[in-house]
Design a protein around this motif. Structure first.
Motif, PDB file in Angstrom:
ATOM      1  N   ARG A 138       0.855  -1.198   0.000  1.00 39.24           N
ATOM      2  CA  ARG A 138       0.000   0.000   0.000  1.00 39.24           C
ATOM      3  C   ARG A 138       0.886   1.243   0.000  1.00 39.24           C
ATOM      4  O   ARG A 138       1.957   1.226   0.605  1.00 39.24           O
ATOM      5  N   ARG A 139       0.422   2.298  -0.657  1.00 37.46           N
ATOM      6  CA  ARG A 139       1.127   3.580  -0.633  1.00 37.46           C
ATOM      7  C   ARG A 139       0.058   4.666  -0.575  1.00 37.46           C
ATOM      8  O   ARG A 139      -0.224   5.334  -1.573  1.00 37.46           O
ATOM      9  N   LEU A 140      -0.528   4.804   0.585  1.00 40.48           N
ATOM     10  CA  LEU A 140      -1.676   5.698   0.736  1.00 40.48           C
ATOM     11  C   LEU A 140      -1.320   7.141   0.381  1.00 40.48           C
ATOM     12  O   LEU A 140      -0.384   7.707   0.927  1.00 40.48           O
ATOM     13  N   GLY A 141      -2.092   7.693  -0.563  1.00 44.93           N
ATOM     14  CA  GLY A 141      -1.934   9.107  -0.908  1.00 44.93           C
ATOM     15  C   GLY A 141      -0.801   9.411  -1.858  1.00 44.93           C
ATOM     16  O   GLY A 141      -0.622  10.565  -2.250  1.00 44.93           O
ATOM     17  N   GLN A 142      -0.036   8.407  -2.270  1.00 39.76           N
ATOM     18  CA  GLN A 142       1.111   8.698  -3.135  1.00 39.76           C
ATOM     19  C   GLN A 142       0.683   9.106  -4.541  1.00 39.76           C
ATOM     20  O   GLN A 142       1.301   9.964  -5.163  1.00 39.76           O
TER      21      GLN A 142
END
Lengths: 268, 145
Positions: A138-142
């Motif tokens: 996951r890479r939230l907001g990237q």
């Protein structure tokens, strides 16, 4: 009868029950389906299949295809858990409540989910990953921000369900604006596996799509339940209102899936 | 699989142009790691660069047949004509973009009157999304839309 609740209204026990049902289904096939077969279907039906029809995405059947896809998963989770009231929760991304908590989808949002819920140690494995890893990513907001309530309201205000050329170029189309501005955007907001073709590796896929289905249902209640386009005939390359959607059973047409009150679930 | 074969045919049929292409883009050819013989036609937009510790290589063979490698691993690309809705609120527009297994819901616009260097931007976007990891073999498997 499943009453689908917002994640904001779930108890911790309900969150744990949902996560545990997914984990159980990951290793225990039921009703002739396995968890990984859902990932296979998502990969296969994203593309144009041999009938030259795009069933699941970038086409009018985006909404009803996923409605049936979610309904089947909910049924399988009920079966595997032995709980007929188990429900798919929805994640209203315009709100402040996050699904990424230790008791639910797992708290790690910036790389490998290496511990806690949905980590390998907990009992989750990734399948057909296009990223070389054994950890859910996951890479939230990237890659994108969350849609705001204003964006959602703007999308919900499109009155035409869909129109020619029935693909991802249509501007005046509720289906396409939702698919691109809400659906795609949240896939990109979560990032990691949610941004990939094999996105159902991340359990939040179901919470996200449940909200997409809820928004379509809200739209149907204001614009009409029987509003799918194209209605009939032989529009090439797309699913008409009375045409079967693959890989689902005979009779699974957009028309048959239009009214959720006949499908065994409701939204709270 | 048929896709790969078709690309190979195109490469070898372009072999007659190798001499000219090598002369024109000799510097690029010398810095590349592939053997000189059987070298495919070069497009001036082709690139081979390091980005955030990853080697990205892009080759242009015409729309829908372009190739992208990250650390020598292929990424299958799918062309899609789509509405782009900028998050900054500017006017939506229709253009052609590439999606792949990695940027499946995030088409990157490819070269047209509006934009240039699309394949390189896509390569960098993929590296950003990989976040230090590599492509798997699954990423090289294509499909049609």
């Amino acid at each position: 009868m499943a009453v689908r609740k917002s994640i904001a209204d779930m108890t911790s026990a309900e969150k744990t029950a949902f996560a545990n049902a997914l984990r159980q289904f990951k290793t225990t096939p039921v009703n002739g389906r396995s968890y990984n077969s859902y990932i296979d279907q998502h990969i296969t039906y994203f593309a144009r299949t041999s009938d030259n029809i795009s069933h699941a995405h970038q086409s009018p059947s985006f909404f009803p295809w996923h409605r049936e896809y979610l309904r089947l998963l909910e049924f399988d989770l009920q079966t595997v858990s032995g709980n007929p009231n188990l429900f798919l929760p929805y994640w209203d991304w315009t709100g402040s409540v996050s699904p990424f908590t230790a008791d639910f989808c797992g708290a790690i949002t910036n790389g490998s989910v290496s511990s806690g819920n949905f980590s390998p140690n907990w009992g989750w494995s990734v399948y057909r990953s296009s990223i070389a890893t054994s950890f859910l990513q996951r890479r939230l907001g990237q890659n994108a921000s969350r849609p705001t309530a204003t964006t959602v309201n703007n999308v919900q205000s499109y009155s035409v369900y869909d129109q020619s050329p029935w693909n991802s170029t249509v501007s005046n189309s509720y289906r396409n604006r939702n698919e691109i501005e809400l659906h795609n955007r949240v896939h990109n907001y979560v990032g990691g596996h949610m941004g990939t073709r094999e996105a159902p590796n991340d359990p939040v896929f179901w919470l996200h799509h449940c909200n997409i289905d809820r928004l379509w249902w809200l739209w149907q209640q204001s614009r009409g339940i029987d509003t799918y386009q194209p209605r009939t005939g032989t529009t090439p390359g797309v699913i008409d209102n009375t045409e079967r959607m693959r890989p689902f059973a005979t009779g699974k047409t957009p028309s048959a899936l239009r009214d959720i009150t006949t499908l065994g679930y409701s939204y709270a | 699989m048929t896709d790969v074969k078709r690309r190979d045919v195109l490469r070898y049929s372009a072999a007659g142009a190798v001499t000219t292409a090598t002369a024109l883009y000799g510097v690029q050819a010398l810095t590349g790691s592939e053997p000189a013989e059987g070298k495919p036609r070069r497009d001036p937009r082709d690139f081979d660069e390091d980005y955030r510790g990853k080697r990205i290589r892009g080759r242009h063979f015409g729309r829908g047949r372009d190739e992208l490698h990250v650390n020598d691993r292929p990424l299958a690309l799918t062309e899609v004509s789509t509405l782009f809705v900028p998050e900054d609120g500017s006017e939506p527009y229709v253009a052609v973009g590439y999606i792949s297994a990695i940027n499946h819901y995030d088409p990157v616009e490819i070269d047209d009157a509006r934009t240039q260097d699309g394949l390189r931007r896509l390569g960098r976007r993929i590296v950003d999304r990989l976040n230090g990891l590599e492509l798997s073999a699954e990423a090289g498997k294509g499909h049609f839309h």
